[in-house]
Design a protein around this motif. Structure first.
Motif, PDB file in Angstrom:
ATOM      1  N   ASP B  44     -20.225  40.220 -53.421  1.00 54.70           N
ATOM      2  CA  ASP B  44     -21.335  40.909 -54.138  1.00 54.70           C
ATOM      3  C   ASP B  44     -22.131  39.421 -54.276  1.00 54.70           C
ATOM      4  OD1 ASP B  44     -23.340  42.238 -55.558  1.00 54.70           O
ATOM      5  OD2 ASP B  44     -21.871  42.950 -57.034  1.00 54.70           O
ATOM      6  N   ARG B  46     -24.735  37.288 -57.030  1.00 52.20           N
ATOM      7  CA  ARG B  46     -24.864  36.810 -58.512  1.00 52.20           C
ATOM      8  C   ARG B  46     -26.065  37.057 -59.067  1.00 52.20           C
ATOM      9  NH1 ARG B  46     -21.740  31.202 -59.338  1.00 52.20           N
ATOM     10  NH2 ARG B  46     -19.818  31.719 -58.284  1.00 52.20           N
ATOM     11  N   VAL B  55     -25.503  29.216 -58.365  1.00 51.99           N
ATOM     12  CA  VAL B  55     -25.129  28.645 -57.045  1.00 51.99           C
ATOM     13  C   VAL B  55     -25.614  29.953 -56.106  1.00 51.99           C
ATOM     14  CG1 VAL B  55     -23.066  28.403 -55.766  1.00 51.99           C
ATOM     15  CG2 VAL B  55     -23.123  27.528 -57.899  1.00 51.99           C
ATOM     16  N   ARG B 188     -32.222  39.661 -61.118  1.00 55.16           N
ATOM     17  CA  ARG B 188     -31.628  40.997 -60.620  1.00 55.16           C
ATOM     18  C   ARG B 188     -32.657  41.798 -59.742  1.00 55.16           C
ATOM     19  NH1 ARG B 188     -26.636  41.280 -61.516  1.00 55.16           N
ATOM     20  NH2 ARG B 188     -26.515  43.335 -60.840  1.00 55.16           N
ATOM     21  N   ARG B 202     -27.360  47.955 -55.910  1.00 52.28           N
ATOM     22  CA  ARG B 202     -26.405  48.542 -56.646  1.00 52.28           C
ATOM     23  C   ARG B 202     -24.921  47.634 -56.651  1.00 52.28           C
ATOM     24  NH1 ARG B 202     -25.549  53.550 -53.274  1.00 52.28           N
ATOM     25  NH2 ARG B 202     -27.744  53.930 -52.671  1.00 52.28           N
ATOM     26  N   SER B 203     -24.872  47.313 -57.801  1.00 45.45           N
ATOM     27  CA  SER B 203     -23.872  45.979 -58.021  1.00 45.45           C
ATOM     28  C   SER B 203     -22.666  46.362 -57.344  1.00 45.45           C
ATOM     29  CB  SER B 203     -23.824  45.583 -59.524  1.00 45.45           C
ATOM     30  OG  SER B 203     -22.731  45.991 -60.145  1.00 45.45           O
ATOM     31  N   GLY B 204     -21.761  45.489 -56.710  1.00 47.13           N
ATOM     32  CA  GLY B 204     -20.730  45.811 -56.019  1.00 47.13           C
ATOM     33  C   GLY B 204     -20.683  46.643 -54.871  1.00 47.13           C
ATOM     34  N   ASP B 205     -22.078  47.280 -54.489  1.00 42.47           N
ATOM     35  CA  ASP B 205     -22.103  48.140 -53.482  1.00 42.47           C
ATOM     36  C   ASP B 205     -22.946  47.908 -52.368  1.00 42.47           C
ATOM     37  OD1 ASP B 205     -21.751  50.411 -51.890  1.00 42.47           O
ATOM     38  OD2 ASP B 205     -23.143  51.391 -53.082  1.00 42.47           O
ATOM     39  N   ARG B 206     -24.323  47.694 -52.562  1.00 42.89           N
ATOM     40  CA  ARG B 206     -25.130  47.518 -51.744  1.00 42.89           C
ATOM     41  C   ARG B 206     -26.504  46.757 -52.348  1.00 42.89           C
ATOM     42  NH1 ARG B 206     -26.135  52.999 -48.991  1.00 42.89           N
ATOM     43  NH2 ARG B 206     -23.734  52.627 -49.256  1.00 42.89           N
ATOM     44  N   ARG B 229     -24.461  45.147 -47.237  1.00 41.72           N
ATOM     45  CA  ARG B 229     -23.348  46.077 -47.875  1.00 41.72           C
ATOM     46  C   ARG B 229     -22.152  44.968 -48.227  1.00 41.72           C
ATOM     47  NH1 ARG B 229     -21.787  51.438 -44.987  1.00 41.72           N
ATOM     48  NH2 ARG B 229     -19.793  50.442 -45.594  1.00 41.72           N
ATOM     49  N   PHE B 230     -21.609  45.227 -49.326  1.00 42.37           N
ATOM     50  CA  PHE B 230     -20.546  44.201 -49.735  1.00 42.37           C
ATOM     51  C   PHE B 230     -19.306  44.793 -49.397  1.00 42.37           C
ATOM     52  CE2 PHE B 230     -23.913  44.393 -53.160  1.00 42.37           C
ATOM     53  CZ  PHE B 230     -24.666  43.296 -52.541  1.00 42.37           C
ATOM     54  N   LEU B 231     -18.548  44.135 -48.182  1.00 44.93           N
ATOM     55  CA  LEU B 231     -17.302  44.651 -47.514  1.00 44.93           C
ATOM     56  C   LEU B 231     -16.337  43.585 -47.879  1.00 44.93           C
ATOM     57  CD1 LEU B 231     -18.856  46.442 -44.418  1.00 44.93           C
ATOM     58  CD2 LEU B 231     -18.223  47.196 -46.667  1.00 44.93           C
ATOM     59  N   PRO B 232     -15.587  43.361 -48.941  1.00 38.33           N
ATOM     60  CA  PRO B 232     -14.640  42.230 -49.299  1.00 38.33           C
ATOM     61  C   PRO B 232     -13.676  42.070 -48.150  1.00 38.33           C
ATOM     62  CG  PRO B 232     -14.354  43.928 -50.892  1.00 38.33           C
ATOM     63  CD  PRO B 232     -15.442  44.331 -49.988  1.00 38.33           C
ATOM     64  N   ASP B 233     -13.211  42.873 -47.318  1.00 37.29           N
ATOM     65  CA  ASP B 233     -12.125  42.584 -46.867  1.00 37.29           C
ATOM     66  C   ASP B 233     -12.423  42.335 -45.245  1.00 37.29           C
ATOM     67  OD1 ASP B 233      -9.241  43.151 -46.657  1.00 37.29           O
ATOM     68  OD2 ASP B 233      -9.779  44.236 -45.016  1.00 37.29           O
TER      69      ASP B 233
END
Lengths: 318, 510, 325
Positions: B44, B46, B55, B188, B202-206, B229-233
């Motif tokens: 995600d 900052r 940063v 933001r 959408r925080s944590g999502d997209r 999209r935030f895909l951590p794996d």
């Protein structure tokens, strides 16, 4: 009833107090702080000190906890040190994901566990019972993430029925939303149905030995009706307890599934905040999880009352 | 030793005479207009206010790159390309620069782009509250000359100046809307002049951007919408790419890269950058690492060839200097794997060598530690491993509470400032505590030189000195990988590891 | 209407085969009451549970076992066949009303369930019928009681509810398995009278199981005494009480506490324990505990044979005849 609720509320406040203080101290005791996360790898020690002073991290833990409590009392949960997002917003935006995931996963788990548990109890010792017993044992020893990867491979890559990752909110349509939850919920359900099934099976075996089951049989009712109408409800008390524990665990603990499937839930928010020492977010999540636990406990208690009329009268009498 | 295409545009003359058009990956096809794509990012974001977010990570850089423009861009060869600036002129022997700006540009919020916008932004960047400014030290300030001209003031003539305005990494080069910054909404809800405009985060999502209908450039925007999209794996991110849920992703794991290469439905993009994804810091203030012979022995004990296989499945290549594609310094006196030499040096030292290495608790961190331990054991050096979490590792490095640690050298357009930070004895960022008068002199000289060839030679001598005194060990260079669905076109090379989507289009567009 | 022929119910356990019911035969006519009497463990409960298929799956029936009900064979090995009669033609009242009613269902739901399932009544009809039933078994305030749960009722009321449930579908045969054992002494008679009254009104046949000869004394037409899985004496009630032939029957009789006995009179119990049903003793199974037993008793099993007027007993040396000695 009012007394009961008041008691629960008082307990909630106590829990929140204890848990928040404990997490505050624990996060403070972790080596390094958020300044090292904020500054990144290209910073000088002087800059890191400056950030720390700016965020008030150079103050005593108790002072910081005091500040936090004071703001909380005024309804302000603070902002993330990292992203400047209000903590309440961060949690609020992740809440639907967490709730939907835990509800759907437990619904799937129950859909598997109840028929299987009931049938295994009815035919205890049969081949079906034994096969299902060892299947369950096998599934519970498979790590969730392995199951998740297998499901993704099957349903997303091979069959192309469902998306591999991602989240669509309800506003994008019910089906779009559900599609994104099927695999993550199944990954959890395929592990968590096992304890539910086992508990139900053993409680049900005990129930089926009860006289009132013989009585129901003597009434000439067919087996399925006896199992569902007479035996299931009195056999479901431990099941409800386990269910409550599992749901409680999922409020902040579905981390692996949320990460693999890229679901923006509370678990991921919390773990990332812990890694970054973003203690505002950590505190917010912990607060929320503590409240969640207490609420679930309350719901479980209420369910007992709903399921067992004997408790209801005992409560009214006392 | 020749400097290869090293900022020839900037350093070859005082004036930027020619501007090269950015070429979008040799596409003979005409871009199609319309359609949308989804981009898989690892983390995600900052935020987009330099002072608040501090940063700019790789994920955020991918996003900011389509929303905000820079004064200049750098192409794959390191040439400067005009963006919001129309020209740059050195003055007073390089101690100040005059930059002329485009006159036809407006921010997404309607604020006009002009000298005030540039001055407002750079004033914040050069203020002490911005932490990313440590490699910008020679810059003193900026002033408005007229509505569309600004002047930068420098401490001294500084080779990397133009590159610092152009690098796509870091907040400094990206000009935000001064109104969004003063309204405190930039963090933001970023506002820039770029081809795409902020729509939703959408925080944590997209994070979603839409085409900017009033974009000043000709090549873009081609898409209606880009969803990040935030895909951590990383493994499931690849699965999402393979199933078509996302169109492009960046990757750095050998195993993932190798399996993506086997998939015919994906296009591979890889670009050799500079810097190093993993280096090892040898703390010169801690015995026994304060002894030159010990550090030299360790660099012979270290086996970079083996490390490439173990860490990266050979998706990264060995390096002998940190300049990657920027500069060819040859072997630069690199100390190759040689157990005998290592033993000889240790015998010279004459005392048993034992120390501790901190590494992250991640699988990669453990893998790295174990390999290092085995290699050192072969020459009789005892390495104790201490797993710590990411932030604790940074804390221990920054507080000089370590003996050996993993680190990295960032991929940036000019390594000069970074090496100065790392190895100059007076630098606040000298985390290896390496001190050598000769190195100080070389680092100071390269700062002042503006002649590309001469500066290239100096930089190579710095690389040789690093290899001679061994304050660090290299574990591979930096080749960047991204994989795309075949429908996605118009992606330029991954300079600095950045997926640049400003010119992207899809074959199924209108 | 009920014929039981050579009923053998065996349990296969880890220890061996438990011959809980081992060759029992009897007939029961419409409107008649058969009292089955025996100690606990004598097989009387297993006997009636066999008839309704209420035994665990470890129970197996002997090959020659044949049951007839209302002139047709009844396959007690088949759940389907049993469900044709259970709850409709044959109903049962259990020993302990504390456990035989479902604790989480209302009284009404437990009564209407059979009505709706067997008779296809709608909710409202079933409810009205349930109220009438509750009323007919002597529970006051039927309309309120119907929505209560079993734990809100006393033991006596619960047993009345259990009877109402049993009577719901107008059964032809009512089996009452120790219906008063778990109840307070003072209401035992009320329940027994209720059963007798209902039986008479509805012209049902009834099997009344008890360990207490006193209970069946005035209420059964015939009495069968069971010991170790077998019927050892069977006779019309009056005849049995007039002339007990089996020493075991006599011992049961003597074990009835008598109200007219002076206080602190020790209860007379039957010495020894019932035999192990995995390895029953050879010969007469009562022989080891029988004061009249001779060597013949342990060598040869006495058949259940008739004296006059339907009085049958299995004894080589019956009471009232001189012993071998």
């Amino acid at each position: 009833m009012a007394k009961f609720v008041t008691l629960k509320l008082l307990r909630l406040i106590g829990v929140v107090f204890a848990v928040s203080a404990l997490t505050f101290v624990m996060v403070a005791m972790l080596p390094a702080d958020i300044a090292y996360d904020i500054a990144g790898q290209d910073a000088t020690p002087a800059q890191i000190e400056a950030i720390r002073a700016e965020l008030g991290l150079d103050q005593n833990v108790l002072v910081r906890y005091g500040h936090w409590l004071m703001s909380l009392a005024q309804g302000d949960m603070g902002r993330s040190f990292r992203s400047d997002e209000p903590v309440l917003d961060a949690i609020w935006s992740r809440l639907p994901v967490t709730i939907e995931l835990l509800v759907l996963s437990q619904v799937f788990a129950l859909l598997l566990a109840i028929p299987a548990g009931v049938y295994c109890a009815y035919r205890a010792g049969s081949r079906f019972d034994r096969v299902l017993g060892s299947t369950g044992f096998g599934m519970i020893s498979v790590p969730t993430f392995v199951l998740a990867i297998v499901l993704i491979y099957l349903f997303a890559l091979r069959l192309e029925w469902l998306p591999a990752t991602g989240y669509e909110p309800f506003s994008e349509g019910v089906w779009a939303n559900l599609r994104t939850f099927v695999l993550p919920s199944l990954s959890i359900a395929l592990v968590e149905w096992v304890p539910l099934m086992r508990t139900l099976r053993s409680d049900m075996i005990a129930t089926l030995k009860e006289d009132f089951i013989s009585m129901a049989k003597a009434k000439g009712l067919p087996a399925w009706r006896i199992l569902t109408r007479h035996a299931l409800r009195p056999s479901s008390f431990t099941l409800i307890t386990i269910l409550g524990l599992q749901i409680g665990g999922l409020i902040g603990g579905a981390l692996i599934i949320e990460t693999i499937f890229a679901l923006p839930g509370i678990g991921r928010l919390l773990i990332n905040a812990i890694y970054a020492r973003d203690y505002m977010i950590v505190q917010g999540c912990i607060l929320f999880i503590a409240v969640g636990y207490v609420v679930i406990n309350f719901v479980v208690d209420m369910l007992y009352v709903a399921l067992d009329p004997r408790i209801r009268t005992a409560g009214a009498g006392g | 030793m020749t400097a290869r295409q090293f900022f020839s545009g900037v350093l070859g003359g005082a004036v930027l005479g020619t501007f090269l058009l950015v070429c979008a990956g040799a596409n003979a096809e005409e871009p199609k207009r319309g359609g949308s794509i989804t981009v898989g990012l690892e983390t995600d974001l900052r935020g987009f206010d330099p002072i608040k977010a501090r940063v700019l990570g790789n994920s955020a850089a991918t996003v900011i790159n389509v929303i905000q423009d820079r004064l200049f861009d750098v192409d794959e060869e390191g040439n400067l390309v005009a963006m919001l600036a129309t020209g740059a002129e050195q003055e007073e022997g390089g101690t100040s620069w005059l930059i002329t700006l485009r006159t036809d540009v407006t921010f997404h919020d309607g604020t006009p782009f002009n000298a005030d916008a540039v001055v407002a932004h750079w004033t914040r960047i050069l203020s002490p509250s911005y932490v990313g400014g440590i490699f910008l030290q020679p810059m003193e300030g900026i002033e408005k000359v007229d509505e569309f001209t600004v002047r930068f003031h420098l401490d001294h003539a500084w080779g990397p100046f133009a590159g610092s305005l152009a690098t796509p990494i870091g907040f400094a080069p990206y000009i935000p809307s001064p109104r969004a910054v003063s309204d405190d909404t930039q963090n933001r809800h970023p506002v820039g002049t770029g081809p795409y405009m902020f729509k939703e985060w959408r925080s944590g999502d997209r994070f979603v951007v839409v085409a900017n209908p009033n974009y000043w450039g000709d090549d873009g925007p081609h898409l209606d919408e880009i969803t990040f999209r935030f895909l951590p794996d990383q493994q499931t991110r690849l699965a999402s790419l393979q199933s078509g849920d996302i169109d492009v992703m960046w990757m750095d794991r050998g195993t993932t890269i190798r399996s993506a290469q086997k998939d015919d439905s994906l296009d591979e993009h890889d670009t050799l950058g500079n810097g190093s994804l993993i280096i090892f810091l040898l703390n010169g203030s801690k015995p026994p690492l304060d002894d030159l012979r010990v550090r030299q022995a360790l660099s012979h004990a270290w086996d970079q060839t083996l490390a490439m296989k173990v860490f990266y499945r050979n998706t990264q290549t060995e390096i002998t200097h940190p300049y990657g594609s920027l500069l060819d310094c040859g072997e630069a006196g690199y100390r190759a794997h040689d157990i005998e030499k290592a033993k000889q040096l240790l015998a010279d030292y004459g005392q048993p060598v034992a120390f501790e290495m901190i590494h992250t608790t991640t699988p990669r961190g453990r893998e790295v530690g174990q390999l290092m331990q085995q290699l050192f054991k072969r020459v009789g050096v005892t390495l104790n491993l201490k797993p710590v979490d990411q932030l604790q590792l940074r804390q221990r490095v920054f507080t000089n509470n370590y003996e050996m640690s993993g680190w990295r050298i960032g991929d940036i357009p000019d390594q000069g400032p970074q090496l100065f930070g790392l190895f100059h004895s007076k630098s606040g960022y000298n985390i290896t505590k390496y001190r050598a008068a000769e190195m100080d002199a070389l680092l100071e000289q390269q700062r002042l030189l503006t002649d590309a060839e001469a500066r290239g030679e100096l930089l190579c001598r710095i690389a040789e000195t690093i290899n001679r005194d061994a304050p660090i060990l290299y574990a591979g260079g930096r080749r960047h990988y991204a994989f795309t669905r075949q429908r996605l076109k118009g992606l330029p090379a991954l300079a600095y590891g950045l997926i640049r989507l400003g010119h992207a289009w899809v074959t199924d567009g209108k | 209407m009920l014929t039981v022929s050579n009923l053998r119910t065996h349990f296969h356990t880890g220890r061996g085969i438990v011959r809980a019911v081992d060759g029992v035969s009897f007939n029961l006519a419409r409107g008649r009451t058969l009292g089955i009497v025996g100690e606990s463990g004598s097989g009387k409960t297993v006997l009636v549970r066999s008839l309704l298929g209420l035994l665990p799956s470890t129970a197996k029936f002997g090959g020659e076992t044949e049951i007839g009900f209302e002139g047709r064979p009844l396959d007690i090995r088949s759940e389907t066949a049993l469900n044709q009669v259970r709850g409709r033609a044959i109903a049962m009242v259990f020993q302990d009303p504390m456990t035989s009613l479902n604790p989480v269902m209302t009284v009404g739901a437990q009564i209407t369930e059979s009505l709706r399932y067997h008779l296809g009544l709608t909710g409202g009809e079933a409810r009205e019928r349930a109220v009438a039933l509750i009323d007919s078994v002597g529970i006051p305030m039927a309309r309120q009681r119907i929505d209560q749960h079993p734990h809100q009722l006393s033991g006596g009321l619960r047993q009345r509810v259990a009877i109402a449930i049993a009577l719901a579908c107008e059964p032809k045969l009512l089996i009452a398995d120790e219906p008063t054992t778990a109840l307070d002494v003072t209401i035992q008679a009320e329940i027994l009278d209720l059963l007798a009254r209902q039986q008479a009104e509805r012209d049902m046949a009834m099997i009344l199981i008890t360990h207490d000869l006193g209970v069946v004394a005035g209420r059964a037409d015939d009495i069968a005494v069971m010991y170790a899985g077998r019927i050892v004496e069977r006779a019309p009630t009056a005849r049995l009480f007039a002339n007990m032939r089996m020493p075991y029957t006599q011992a049961l009789m003597n074990a009835i506490p008598r109200l007219e006995a002076p206080p602190n009179t020790p209860l007379r119990t039957i010495g020894g324990r019932p035999p192990d049903l995995v390895n029953p003793p050879p010969g007469c199974r009562f022989a080891p505990r029988c004061p009249r037993a001779e060597s013949r008793c342990t060598d040869h099993e006495p058949p259940l044979e008739g004296g006059e007027s339907g009085h049958r007993f299995a004894c080589w040396y019956p009471v009232g005849e001189p012993g071998a000695a």
